[in-house]
Design an enzyme around this catalytic site. Structure first.
Site, PDB file in Angstrom:
ATOM      1  N   ASP A   1       0.849  -1.193   0.000  1.00 33.75           N
ATOM      2  CA  ASP A   1       0.000   0.000   0.000  1.00 33.75           C
ATOM      3  C   ASP A   1       0.887   1.246   0.000  1.00 33.75           C
ATOM      4  O   ASP A   1       1.812   1.350   0.804  1.00 33.75           O
ATOM      5  CB  ASP A   1      -0.908  -0.017   1.235  1.00 33.75           C
ATOM      6  CG  ASP A   1      -2.075   0.940   1.106  1.00 33.75           C
ATOM      7  OD1 ASP A   1      -1.843   2.154   1.237  1.00 33.75           O
ATOM      8  OD2 ASP A   1      -3.214   0.498   0.888  1.00 33.75           O
TER       9      ASP A   1
ATOM     10  N   ASN B   1      -2.419  12.751  -4.779  1.00 35.35           N
ATOM     11  CA  ASN B   1      -3.520  13.188  -5.639  1.00 35.35           C
ATOM     12  C   ASN B   1      -3.984  14.604  -5.298  1.00 35.35           C
ATOM     13  O   ASN B   1      -4.271  15.414  -6.181  1.00 35.35           O
ATOM     14  CB  ASN B   1      -4.695  12.219  -5.530  1.00 35.35           C
ATOM     15  CG  ASN B   1      -4.458  10.925  -6.290  1.00 35.35           C
ATOM     16  OD1 ASN B   1      -3.775  10.905  -7.309  1.00 35.35           O
ATOM     17  ND2 ASN B   1      -5.028   9.837  -5.802  1.00 35.35           N
TER      18      ASN B   1
ATOM     19  N   HIS C   1      -4.486  13.948 -10.180  1.00 33.48           N
ATOM     20  CA  HIS C   1      -4.621  12.520 -10.451  1.00 33.48           C
ATOM     21  C   HIS C   1      -3.695  12.036 -11.562  1.00 33.48           C
ATOM     22  O   HIS C   1      -3.314  10.860 -11.591  1.00 33.48           O
ATOM     23  CB  HIS C   1      -6.081  12.181 -10.781  1.00 33.48           C
ATOM     24  CG  HIS C   1      -6.979  12.242  -9.582  1.00 33.48           C
ATOM     25  ND1 HIS C   1      -7.130  11.194  -8.704  1.00 33.48           N
ATOM     26  CD2 HIS C   1      -7.756  13.245  -9.105  1.00 33.48           C
ATOM     27  CE1 HIS C   1      -7.969  11.531  -7.739  1.00 33.48           C
ATOM     28  NE2 HIS C   1      -8.364  12.775  -7.958  1.00 33.48           N
TER      29      HIS C   1
ATOM     30  N   ASP D   1      -1.417   8.865 -11.130  1.00 38.19           N
ATOM     31  CA  ASP D   1      -1.331   7.741 -12.066  1.00 38.19           C
ATOM     32  C   ASP D   1       0.119   7.445 -12.448  1.00 38.19           C
ATOM     33  O   ASP D   1       0.505   6.279 -12.610  1.00 38.19           O
ATOM     34  CB  ASP D   1      -2.146   8.037 -13.332  1.00 38.19           C
ATOM     35  CG  ASP D   1      -3.643   7.917 -13.103  1.00 38.19           C
ATOM     36  OD1 ASP D   1      -4.044   7.434 -12.032  1.00 38.19           O
ATOM     37  OD2 ASP D   1      -4.408   8.320 -13.996  1.00 38.19           O
TER      38      ASP D   1
ATOM     39  N   GLU E   1      -4.393   2.520  -4.601  1.00 41.29           N
ATOM     40  CA  GLU E   1      -2.957   2.408  -4.327  1.00 41.29           C
ATOM     41  C   GLU E   1      -2.577   1.053  -3.760  1.00 41.29           C
ATOM     42  O   GLU E   1      -1.506   0.882  -3.178  1.00 41.29           O
ATOM     43  CB  GLU E   1      -2.524   3.516  -3.362  1.00 41.29           C
ATOM     44  CG  GLU E   1      -3.067   3.398  -1.946  1.00 41.29           C
ATOM     45  CD  GLU E   1      -4.413   4.080  -1.736  1.00 41.29           C
ATOM     46  OE1 GLU E   1      -4.657   4.563  -0.614  1.00 41.29           O
ATOM     47  OE2 GLU E   1      -5.221   4.125  -2.685  1.00 41.29           O
TER      48      GLU E   1
END
Length: 255
Positions: free
Chosen positions: A115, A123, A128, A132, A158
């Site tokens: 994680d 973000n 975003h 990504d 994530e």
């Protein structure tokens, strides 16, 4: 070598009387040449025959691409969540072999949940698109840190999962620590320093995919709640009394 390097068909005449004519065709995916198909014939394969074989290989490649598309995460190219249960059950059905030749069964497999720490901040602070980019770069680091036969998944957001074979907990922890350190050292171009928390567990005989995942998820939850940027073993946490051993729940008789 020419077929692999240049991805083109090559006709090879017979070297001596009685030897067949050979025609070598590249077997390619969208990214690379995977191998070579060798066709032997009594006479040189005409151009029409070569086109027929090449077209058949193209159809197979397109079909394989469709299968891969349904099984892969669109962003990272890792396996997606819907393929996990089936892969899990197939892999643990194959017995792992210990160094002394004994079968280790499902105990030779390890499942890890990875994680990204504070991913929401990435973000929120960068947008975003940069988020990504972080996910994509992390997937590349995972590929470089694990072996070709380890199964790498993106479960969404994530959260990533690794299903691998190792000879014991120490080896599994070492492989996961290698990834954790690689992520910590990596300079993400826009987001800067990123770290990951990892929890892992051994897969037990008769394990359900959800049960193994739940144990690893509890370990990663502990890692995130106790400093982040670390690798935690579910079994070790249980042995220290930090987590309850839920494997014994089920001794209760139900009516």
């Amino acid at each position: 070598a020419v077929v692999l390097a240049e991805a083109r068909t090559l006709s090879v005449p017979p070297g001596a009387r009685g030897e067949p004519h050979r025609c070598l065709f590249p077997i390619a995916s969208d990214q690379e040449v995977l191998g070579v198909l060798e066709v032997e014939t009594d006479q040189a394969l005409p151009e029409s025959g070569q086109r027929l074989v090449a077209n058949m290989l193209r159809i197979i490649r397109n079909f394989q691409a469709l299968l891969d598309y349904s099984e892969r995460d669109n962003l990272t190219g890792l396996l997606n969540r819907k393929t996990f249960d089936e892969s899990f059950l197939k892999l643990i059905a194959r017995p792992a072999i210990e160094p002394d030749g004994r079968r280790a069964g499902a105990a030779g497999h390890w499942l890890a949940v990875i994680d990204i720490d504070h991913f929401k901040r990435v973000n929120d602070n960068f947008g975003h698109l940069i988020g990504d980019e972080v996910l994509l770069l992390l997937s590349r680091l995972m590929r470089s840190c694990f072996r070709a036969d380890d199964r790498l998944y993106r479960f969404g957001g994530e959260e990533f999962v690794v299903l691998m074979r190792c000879h014991g907990e120490a080896s599994a922890a070492l492989a996961l620590e290698r990834l954790r350190a690689a992520v910590e050292r990596y300079n993400f171009p826009q987001a800067g320093r990123i770290t990951v928390s990892v929890g892992f567990t051994g897969v037990q005989p008769g394990d359900a995919p959800s049960a193994a995942f739940d144990r690893a998820d509890k370990a990663v939850y502990h890692a995130k709640g106790h400093g982040r940027n670390q690798v935690c073993s579910h079994a070790e946490l249980v042995s220290r009394g930090v987590l309850a051993d839920e494997s014994k729940v089920g001794d209760v008789e139900l009516f």
